[in-house]
Design a protein around this motif. Structure first.
Motif, PDB file in Angstrom:
ATOM      1  N   THR A 160       2.601  19.734  -2.268  1.00 46.01           N
ATOM      2  CA  THR A 160       2.398  20.474  -3.514  1.00 46.01           C
ATOM      3  C   THR A 160       2.369  19.544  -4.721  1.00 46.01           C
ATOM      4  OG1 THR A 160       4.778  20.878  -3.820  1.00 46.01           O
ATOM      5  CG2 THR A 160       3.521  22.527  -2.581  1.00 46.01           C
ATOM      6  N   VAL A 161       3.038  18.391  -4.612  1.00 40.15           N
ATOM      7  CA  VAL A 161       3.120  17.436  -5.724  1.00 40.15           C
ATOM      8  C   VAL A 161       2.794  16.039  -5.220  1.00 40.15           C
ATOM      9  CG1 VAL A 161       4.607  16.352  -7.453  1.00 40.15           C
ATOM     10  CG2 VAL A 161       4.859  18.790  -6.950  1.00 40.15           C
ATOM     11  N   ILE A 162       1.848  15.374  -5.888  1.00 38.51           N
ATOM     12  CA  ILE A 162       1.567  13.960  -5.654  1.00 38.51           C
ATOM     13  C   ILE A 162       1.598  13.270  -7.011  1.00 38.51           C
ATOM     14  CG2 ILE A 162      -0.097  12.230  -4.891  1.00 38.51           C
ATOM     15  CD1 ILE A 162      -1.246  14.251  -2.960  1.00 38.51           C
ATOM     16  N   ASP A 163       2.531  12.347  -7.198  1.00 38.05           N
ATOM     17  CA  ASP A 163       2.616  11.574  -8.434  1.00 38.05           C
ATOM     18  C   ASP A 163       2.601  10.090  -8.078  1.00 38.05           C
ATOM     19  OD1 ASP A 163       3.073  10.393 -10.876  1.00 38.05           O
ATOM     20  OD2 ASP A 163       4.862  11.548 -11.362  1.00 38.05           O
ATOM     21  N   LEU A 164       1.465   9.445  -8.337  1.00 33.18           N
ATOM     22  CA  LEU A 164       1.289   8.019  -8.049  1.00 33.18           C
ATOM     23  C   LEU A 164       1.073   7.233  -9.333  1.00 33.18           C
ATOM     24  CD1 LEU A 164      -1.196   8.371  -5.026  1.00 33.18           C
ATOM     25  CD2 LEU A 164       1.310   8.369  -4.982  1.00 33.18           C
ATOM     26  N   SER A 165       1.486   7.775 -10.450  1.00 37.33           N
ATOM     27  CA  SER A 165       1.209   7.171 -11.749  1.00 37.33           C
ATOM     28  C   SER A 165       1.944   5.849 -11.949  1.00 37.33           C
ATOM     29  CB  SER A 165       1.597   8.140 -12.873  1.00 37.33           C
ATOM     30  OG  SER A 165       2.968   8.484 -12.802  1.00 37.33           O
ATOM     31  N   ALA A 166       1.381   5.034 -12.855  1.00 36.87           N
ATOM     32  CA  ALA A 166       1.994   3.765 -13.258  1.00 36.87           C
ATOM     33  C   ALA A 166       2.224   2.822 -12.078  1.00 36.87           C
ATOM     34  CB  ALA A 166       3.294   4.003 -14.028  1.00 36.87           C
ATOM     35  N   SER A 206       0.823  -1.198   0.000  1.00 38.92           N
ATOM     36  CA  SER A 206       0.000   0.000   0.000  1.00 38.92           C
ATOM     37  C   SER A 206       0.863   1.257   0.000  1.00 38.92           C
ATOM     38  CB  SER A 206      -0.924  -0.004   1.216  1.00 38.92           C
ATOM     39  OG  SER A 206      -0.151  -0.094   2.404  1.00 38.92           O
ATOM     40  N   ILE A 207       0.242   2.385  -0.382  1.00 35.83           N
ATOM     41  CA  ILE A 207       0.939   3.665  -0.367  1.00 35.83           C
ATOM     42  C   ILE A 207       1.274   4.024   1.080  1.00 35.83           C
ATOM     43  CG2 ILE A 207       0.692   6.147  -0.810  1.00 35.83           C
ATOM     44  CD1 ILE A 207       1.027   4.570  -3.341  1.00 35.83           C
ATOM     45  N   PRO A 208       2.529   4.342   1.393  1.00 34.31           N
ATOM     46  CA  PRO A 208       2.894   4.659   2.775  1.00 34.31           C
ATOM     47  C   PRO A 208       2.314   5.995   3.214  1.00 34.31           C
ATOM     48  CG  PRO A 208       4.738   5.094   1.306  1.00 34.31           C
ATOM     49  CD  PRO A 208       3.688   4.416   0.474  1.00 34.31           C
ATOM     50  N   THR A 209       1.906   6.068   4.465  1.00 30.99           N
ATOM     51  CA  THR A 209       1.398   7.321   5.029  1.00 30.99           C
ATOM     52  C   THR A 209       2.140   7.743   6.286  1.00 30.99           C
ATOM     53  OG1 THR A 209      -0.325   6.090   6.221  1.00 30.99           O
ATOM     54  CG2 THR A 209      -0.925   7.040   4.091  1.00 30.99           C
ATOM     55  N   ASN A 210       3.023   6.890   6.799  1.00 27.22           N
ATOM     56  CA  ASN A 210       3.809   7.248   7.974  1.00 27.22           C
ATOM     57  C   ASN A 210       5.095   7.918   7.488  1.00 27.22           C
ATOM     58  OD1 ASN A 210       5.044   7.510  10.408  1.00 27.22           O
ATOM     59  ND2 ASN A 210       4.776   5.380  11.036  1.00 27.22           N
ATOM     60  N   GLU A 261       6.543  11.432  -4.776  1.00 30.37           N
ATOM     61  CA  GLU A 261       6.620  10.876  -6.120  1.00 30.37           C
ATOM     62  C   GLU A 261       6.930   9.380  -6.025  1.00 30.37           C
ATOM     63  OE1 GLU A 261       8.584  13.608  -9.062  1.00 30.37           O
ATOM     64  OE2 GLU A 261       9.187  14.637  -7.213  1.00 30.37           O
ATOM     65  N   LEU A 262       5.928   8.567  -6.329  1.00 36.91           N
ATOM     66  CA  LEU A 262       6.038   7.114  -6.193  1.00 36.91           C
ATOM     67  C   LEU A 262       5.696   6.408  -7.513  1.00 36.91           C
ATOM     68  CD1 LEU A 262       4.223   6.691  -2.737  1.00 36.91           C
ATOM     69  CD2 LEU A 262       6.672   7.011  -3.159  1.00 36.91           C
ATOM     70  N   LEU A 294      -1.751  22.013  -2.919  1.00 38.93           N
ATOM     71  CA  LEU A 294      -1.516  21.034  -3.973  1.00 38.93           C
ATOM     72  C   LEU A 294      -1.516  21.702  -5.348  1.00 38.93           C
ATOM     73  CD1 LEU A 294      -1.074  17.998  -4.420  1.00 38.93           C
ATOM     74  CD2 LEU A 294      -3.544  17.777  -4.776  1.00 38.93           C
ATOM     75  N   GLU A 295      -0.443  21.468  -6.102  1.00 37.72           N
ATOM     76  CA  GLU A 295      -0.297  22.044  -7.442  1.00 37.72           C
ATOM     77  C   GLU A 295      -0.356  20.986  -8.541  1.00 37.72           C
ATOM     78  OE1 GLU A 295       3.360  24.195  -7.486  1.00 37.72           O
ATOM     79  OE2 GLU A 295       2.827  25.457  -5.761  1.00 37.72           O
ATOM     80  N   VAL A 296       0.162  19.804  -8.245  1.00 36.83           N
ATOM     81  CA  VAL A 296       0.243  18.744  -9.255  1.00 36.83           C
ATOM     82  C   VAL A 296      -0.305  17.449  -8.674  1.00 36.83           C
ATOM     83  CG1 VAL A 296       1.801  17.350 -10.686  1.00 36.83           C
ATOM     84  CG2 VAL A 296       2.253  19.800 -10.366  1.00 36.83           C
ATOM     85  N   LEU A 297      -1.274  16.845  -9.381  1.00 35.38           N
ATOM     86  CA  LEU A 297      -1.846  15.562  -8.980  1.00 35.38           C
ATOM     87  C   LEU A 297      -1.850  14.651 -10.200  1.00 35.38           C
ATOM     88  CD1 LEU A 297      -3.253  13.751  -6.904  1.00 35.38           C
ATOM     89  CD2 LEU A 297      -5.430  14.814  -7.546  1.00 35.38           C
TER      90      LEU A 297
END
Length: 383
Positions: free
Chosen positions: A185-191, A149-153, A164-165, A208-211
């Protein structure tokens, strides 16, 4: 098991490595000498500075003189300052620092080691890490093999600004907990292999600027709440399984929108393409119907509406304000009528694709005014 950043954070791999006799490059030899000095100052390490590092306990090398695995398990380590140095081993595939007394992880460790292309396995289990990423502002683990899963800690101070993951194997839903990081400001969870719907709490991110969520298996509808993020300039959710209507206000603050390759239907909302900051829009490969809106933003550089079910004619004055438009792609729809002479006023056009529609009549001579045009696609028309 998921990817975690606490004391139980680990991806399992063998704790003992078999070393291959080899002669290291001068760069890696110097790096390992420095590592020896750092570790020797805090504990007794079972290494000898006078021997080849490839022969050291826990070090494995290839025949091509490169270190691939490093196990410092149960070395009695309590200070983590050596970790960034380890990231300098550009051939490293596996790192094991389990069964020590480490209480923190340096802020830049995961970011720096995320740049090591071949690194697949990390083991921090059985340490004393409580908040190893306090103060972390940027985390880039793109193009690796992380899963779970995507880490949140990501640090109690919640100071993270860039996450960026992309291009990993993360699974499951996008966690609601990301909204707790108010500085993002940036969240990249693509691919990745993410599924489920977009959490409504993303609207709580005031900076947040980039999703970027492209190339996953996300479902549900595009939440209207995204239009309330006044700082959001880029939203990319292409190559997913989103359904339903496009929220009418989603481009209110956007510069770039990509919703291509989904299952969106209905008409293009009034005002969607007219927002003054809008520069690129890609709605291709959906199930959109209706006509092309007449009111278009003068800032548009690229407009892709191909492979939908759009009908009607191209607005006669489509290029009245589109002096910056470089790419116009309307192919594979059900557009009809004549090709408007007004297209000749889009003087910046380099690509014009009108193929696979139902246009009739003659080609307007004004298309000859497009001095920048490099690609013109008109195939499969009735005329």
């Amino acid at each position: 098991m998921g990817f975690r950043f606490v004391s139980c954070f680990y991806l399992l791999f063998p704790l003992f490595f078999t070393s291959v006799s080899s002669e290291l490059s001068s760069t890696q030899k110097s790096l390992m000498d420095n590592l020896y000095e750092l570790l020797h100052n805090q504990t007794t390490v079972p290494w000898s500075a006078d021997t080849d590092p490839c022969s050291w306990v826990g070090v494995a090398c290839t025949n091509s003189s490169s270190i691939t695995k490093l196990s410092l398990s149960n070395f009695g380590l309590s200070i983590s300052s050596f970790l960034p140095l380890v990231c300098g081993i550009d051939s490293l595939e596996a790192l094991d620092v389990s069964r020590n007394f480490l209480t923190s992880i340096p802020d830049m460790f995961l970011t720096d080691c995320g740049k090591v292309e071949g690194l697949k396995l990390l083991n921090f289990s059985l340490n004393r890490v409580a908040d190893g990423l306090a103060g972390l502002r940027s985390l880039n683990l793109s193009y690796n093999h992380f899963n779970g899963s995507i880490p949140t800690n990501l640090g109690k101070s919640k100071s993270l600004e860039e996450l960026e993951l992309s291009h990993n194997f993360f699974q499951g839903p996008i966690p609601e907990g990301l909204a707790d990081y108010q500085n993002l400001t940036v969240i990249d969870l693509s691919a990745n292999s993410l599924s489920g719907t977009l959490p409504d709490r993303l609207r709580e991110l005031p900076k947040l600027e980039v999703l970027v969520l492209s190339a996953n298996s996300l479902t549900g509808t595009i939440p209207t709440s995204l239009s309330s993020i006044t700082t959001l300039s880029r939203f990319a959710a292409n190559q997913n399984q989103f359904r339903g209507l496009i929220p009418s206000g989603i481009t209110k603050y956007l510069k770039n929108l990509d919703l291509s390759y989904n299952r969106l239907w209905g008409s293009i909302p009034d005002g969607l393409l007219s927002q003054p900051n809008l520069q690129t829009v890609d709605l291709s490969y959906n199930m959109l119907q209706g006509s092309i809106p007449e009111n278009l933003s003068s800032s548009l550089i690229r407009l892709r509406l191909g492979s939908n079910g759009l009908n009607g004619s191209i607005p006669s004055e489509i290029c009245g304000k589109l002096q910056k438009l470089v790419y116009l792609e309307l192919e594979n729809n059900s557009l009809s009528g004549s090709i408007p002479s007004g297209l000749g006023s889009c003087t910046s056009l380099q690509l014009l694709s009108l193929a696979q529609n139902n246009f009739t009549g003659v080609l307007p001579r004004q298309l000859g005014n497009l001095s920048q045009l490099q690609v013109l696609k008109l195939q499969k028309q009735p005329f």
